[in-house]
Design a protein around this motif. Structure first.
Motif, mmCIF file in Angstrom:
data_model
loop_
_atom_site.group_PDB
_atom_site.id
_atom_site.type_symbol
_atom_site.label_atom_id
_atom_site.label_comp_id
_atom_site.label_asym_id
_atom_site.label_seq_id
_atom_site.Cartn_x
_atom_site.Cartn_y
_atom_site.Cartn_z
ATOM 1 N N ILE A 25 2.586 -4.914 -4.755
ATOM 2 C CA ILE A 25 2.420 -6.034 -3.825
ATOM 3 C C ILE A 25 1.811 -7.198 -4.591
ATOM 4 O O ILE A 25 0.701 -7.090 -5.126
ATOM 5 C CB ILE A 25 1.537 -5.661 -2.618
ATOM 6 N N LYS A 35 0.561 -3.176 3.409
ATOM 7 C CA LYS A 35 1.907 -3.119 2.818
ATOM 8 C C LYS A 35 2.090 -1.841 2.003
ATOM 9 O O LYS A 35 3.165 -1.229 2.021
ATOM 10 C CB LYS A 35 2.153 -4.346 1.946
ATOM 11 N N TYR A 55 5.386 0.186 0.190
ATOM 12 C CA TYR A 55 5.562 -0.660 -0.993
ATOM 13 C C TYR A 55 4.642 -0.173 -2.117
ATOM 14 O O TYR A 55 3.514 0.232 -1.865
ATOM 15 C CB TYR A 55 5.260 -2.119 -0.661
ATOM 16 N N THR A 111 6.827 -6.282 -2.662
ATOM 17 C CA THR A 111 6.809 -7.389 -1.705
ATOM 18 C C THR A 111 5.679 -8.337 -2.104
ATOM 19 O O THR A 111 4.988 -8.101 -3.099
ATOM 20 C CB THR A 111 6.614 -6.879 -0.270
#
Length: 344
Positions: free
Chosen positions: A127, A119, A124, A199
């Motif tokens: 996380i 990710k 991102y 995320t």
């Protein structure tokens, strides 16, 4: 493509029973990430000894001598879990592109780290590791934990539901985190305030490998109360509301007793009087205690004392075998002050 330099940060407090297994599993996981070309070969595992009283630091130092992936950071005293996390993040950020924090008991699934790194490579910067369920918890712990998250949401504090301190952050996110200068650092509430692209990754929480939890009920309640008072003034407003309601109720009772006096019916028992005295007295004590809690936090903030003091930093210093007797836990402390003087 330049692979990110990655650091796994592990706060430790009296974790000698589980630490050897933790070191083996995390170094194996880091080797796996390197072989999969997800992170750089310069990546490390940083163990932060939060003033442990057992052999935790000895085990960390011994591992750092035998494995170049392992680094250690020793705090001069027990500064608390949140401050130990900050010490690890701020120590590692200059040499890392991204960092993940995870507890030493490895109840958080280390295999979720793979997805977190992926990710991060997708763009991102924060996380969150989020528990997919709480079926492994007791009913009491599940009820209180979920109730805490719902209460914080009602108070206007936006937490990531079922997220603790298992998260990956980019260097840029940690740089911004360092700008938050308050003494009472409740990271679960502060990190979402950074606002970068974020995320979540879901995982199943496992049983503790060994040892006892470092968060008994008393510490959990203190942690929850600290989080509430650090992020919301709603409790004080609630007390004020209760005070206003009590005032209007007392006016109604005053009118009631005045009416009784006018009609000559004044032979009343003591129950209502004693009950009202104890009720108002209790509310006053609660209000004073709550206001005192906020004033105490202000008092701590004005002192501007350091959140932690580093005793030994093996992440930013070369490892020397002179620092420890391999037959025991003796070592030569290297404070931050001494380190700076040696560099000069």
């Amino acid at each position: 493509m330049n692979l990110p330099i990655f650091t796994i940060i592990v706060p430790c407090y009296n974790e000698e029973e589980v630490l050897e297994v933790t070191i083996d599993q995390l170094t194996a996981k880091l080797s796996e990430l390197i072989k999969q070309n997800l992170v750089s070969e310069k990546s490390k595992v940083l163990f932060v000894d939060d003033g442990s009283k057992d052999r935790t630091w000895h085990l960390i130092y011994k591992a750092s001598l035998n494995n170049e992936m392992v680094k250690g950071l020793k705090l001069s005293r027990n500064a608390g879990h949140q401050n130990a996390l900050l010490a690890g993040l701020f120590s590692a950020k200059e040499a890392s592109d991204c960092m993940v924090t995870i507890d030493a008991d490895l109840q958080d699934d280390i295999h979720a780290i793979n997805e977190m790194v992926k990710k991060y490579n997708e763009g991102y910067e924060v996380i969150y590791g989020v528990r997919s369920s709480r079926e492994s918890d007791t009913f009491f712990k599940r009820f209180t934990a979920e109730g805490f998250y719902k209460l914080m949401d009602k108070l206007g504090v936006k937490l990531v539901f079922n997220h603790a301190d298992f998260r990956l952050m980019s260097k840029r996110a940690v740089d911004e985190l360092e700008h938050f200068a308050e003494s009472n650092m409740f990271l679960r509430g502060i990190v979402p305030l950074i606002g970068f692209n974020s995320t979540s990754v879901c995982y199943e929480r496992r049983e503790r490998l060994a040892g006892e939890t470092k968060y008994p009920l008393k510490k959990m309640l203190a942690f929850a109360f600290d989080g509430i008072t650090s992020f919301s003034v709603t409790p004080i407003r609630f007390v004020m509301l209760i005070g206003c309601l009590s005032f209007f109720v007392s006016l109604l009772f005053g009118l009631y007793f005045l009416t009784l006096k006018l009609f000559g019916n004044t032979e009343l028992g003591w129950t209502s009087l004693i009950t009202s005295i104890w009720l108002i007295g209790g509310l006053q004590l609660i209000a004073l205690g709550l206001v005192g809690e906020y004033i105490g936090k202000i008092y701590k903030e004005t002192k501007r004392r350091p959140k932690y003091i580093v005793d030994v930093d093996l992440f930013n210093l070369p490892v020397s075998r002179k620092l420890i007797n391999m037959e025991g836990a003796d070592y030569e402390p290297i404070s931050e002050t001494r380190k700076l003087s040696e560099n000069n």
